[in-house]
Write a protein that holds these residues in place. Structure first.
Motif, PDB file in Angstrom:
ATOM      1  N   GLY A 161      13.448 -10.254  10.799  1.00  8.70           N
ATOM      2  CA  GLY A 161      13.610  -9.055   9.981  1.00  8.70           C
ATOM      3  C   GLY A 161      12.317  -8.326   9.693  1.00  8.70           C
ATOM      4  O   GLY A 161      12.324  -7.313   8.999  1.00  8.70           O
ATOM      5  N   HIS A 210       9.586  -2.002   0.021  1.00  4.58           N
ATOM      6  CA  HIS A 210      10.527  -1.335   0.923  1.00  4.58           C
ATOM      7  C   HIS A 210      11.127  -0.105   0.267  1.00  4.58           C
ATOM      8  O   HIS A 210      12.362  -0.007   0.146  1.00  4.58           O
ATOM      9  N   ASP A 217      13.661  -7.805   4.148  1.00  6.59           N
ATOM     10  CA  ASP A 217      13.472  -8.353   5.496  1.00  6.59           C
ATOM     11  C   ASP A 217      14.095  -9.731   5.663  1.00  6.59           C
ATOM     12  O   ASP A 217      14.195 -10.234   6.798  1.00  6.59           O
ATOM     13  N   GLU A 269      17.036   1.324   7.672  1.00  3.54           N
ATOM     14  CA  GLU A 269      16.906   0.009   7.026  1.00  3.54           C
ATOM     15  C   GLU A 269      17.539   0.032   5.631  1.00  3.54           C
ATOM     16  O   GLU A 269      18.174  -0.938   5.199  1.00  3.54           O
ATOM     17  N   HIS A 301      10.408   2.195   8.640  1.00  2.69           N
ATOM     18  CA  HIS A 301      10.341   1.023   7.767  1.00  2.69           C
ATOM     19  C   HIS A 301      10.831   1.455   6.383  1.00  2.69           C
ATOM     20  O   HIS A 301      10.245   2.379   5.789  1.00  2.69           O
TER      21      HIS A 301
END
Ligand SMILES: [Zn+2]
Length: 267
Positions: A129, A52, A60, A181, A176
């Motif tokens: 998530g 990530h 997530d 996020e 993403h």
């Protein structure tokens, strides 16, 4: 949200009777007293382990767990232990990525949801998530569980449902591990954000539908739109985003439960 103010008031008694909203922190005598008489709603956070950008591989799971915990008091809900492993897609090649096969994930999730129905929850809400194939599996399993066990089920991908909140808070779309996020995680725990490792070259816009497909995807920060969603670190915006997402998600679940009740479905 005001429309549900009365409903919220009716939820207050649990606070006096339950020392926690974490299902795994209650003992069997407490659960026997609480479910479903005092609370019939369960929030189940689901995630996966995948790269990530500059936030944690477990983002997530971190995100929906914190979200569920923030939503639970207003919904008079309990929070199930998070399911941290899931079906990671084209980012499984990045260090620390881990994927569960569909053949294993599907029956595991079906057993979990059936188990929560047997415990006595009437409203089972999956706060998901992680997207991709995991969403399709969860949607199918939840519907099947609802039909077979006569319970109400809801699966929500928080970042998709709250894409308008992303536009409002950041003035642009996310991605993403994009600004949205990353900000969500920053609001939960700034220590999980390694901003010193960030640069814009870590991000790639996803190709237009049908244009190109790469495995592994060339970046773990996948922008939804070219030129938008690059990570900027702003604690105030991060906290405003978290708050607005919690509010919008809580409103959705409250409205759906109220409408299930109104419809008399599986009461
Ligand atoms: Zn994520």
């Amino acid at each position: 949200m005001r429309r549900y103010a009365l409903f919220f008031c009716a939820w207050l008694p649990l606070a006096a009777q339950s020392p926690t909203r974490e299902l795994a922190e209650l003992n069997w005598m407490e659960i026997r007293e609480l479910v479903p008489a005092k609370t019939a709603t369960l929030l189940l956070p689901t995630g996966t382990l995948e790269a990530h950008g500059v936030i944690n591989n477990g983002a997530d799971a971190t995100a929906p767990l914190a979200l569920a915990r923030a939503m639970a008091p207003k919904l008079n809900a309990l929070v199930a232990p998070v399911v941290p492993y899931g079906v990671t897609g084209s980012l499984d090649a990045y260090a620390g990525g881990l994927t569960i096969s569909e053949a294993a994930y599907r029956p595991y999730m079906a057993d979990l949801l059936a188990g929560f129905a047997k415990i006595g929850f009437r409203n089972i809400v999956v706060v998901n998530g992680h997207g991709g194939p995991q969403t399709a599996i969860l949607n199918e399993v939840a519907e099947k569980t609802g039909r077979e066990h006569r319970v109400r089920t809801l699966v929500v991908n928080w970042w998709t449902y709250c894409s308008d909140v992303t536009l409002k808070v950041f003035g642009e779309d996310g991605g993403h591990a994009g600004w949205n996020e990353t900000a969500f995680i920053q609001a939960i725990d700034p220590k999980l954000v390694r901003r010193e490792r960030y640069n814009d070259a870590l991000a790639t816009p996803r190709g237009a539908e049908g244009a190109w497909s790469a495995y592994p995807f060339p970046s773990s920060i996948i922008l939804y739109k070219p030129g938008q969603g690059y990570v900027r670190f702003d604690q105030a915006k991060a906290e405003a985003y978290f708050k607005a997402v919690v509010e919008k998600m809580t409103g959705l679940v409250a409205e759906i439960i109220a409408k299930w009740d109104q419809a008399g479905a599986f009461k």
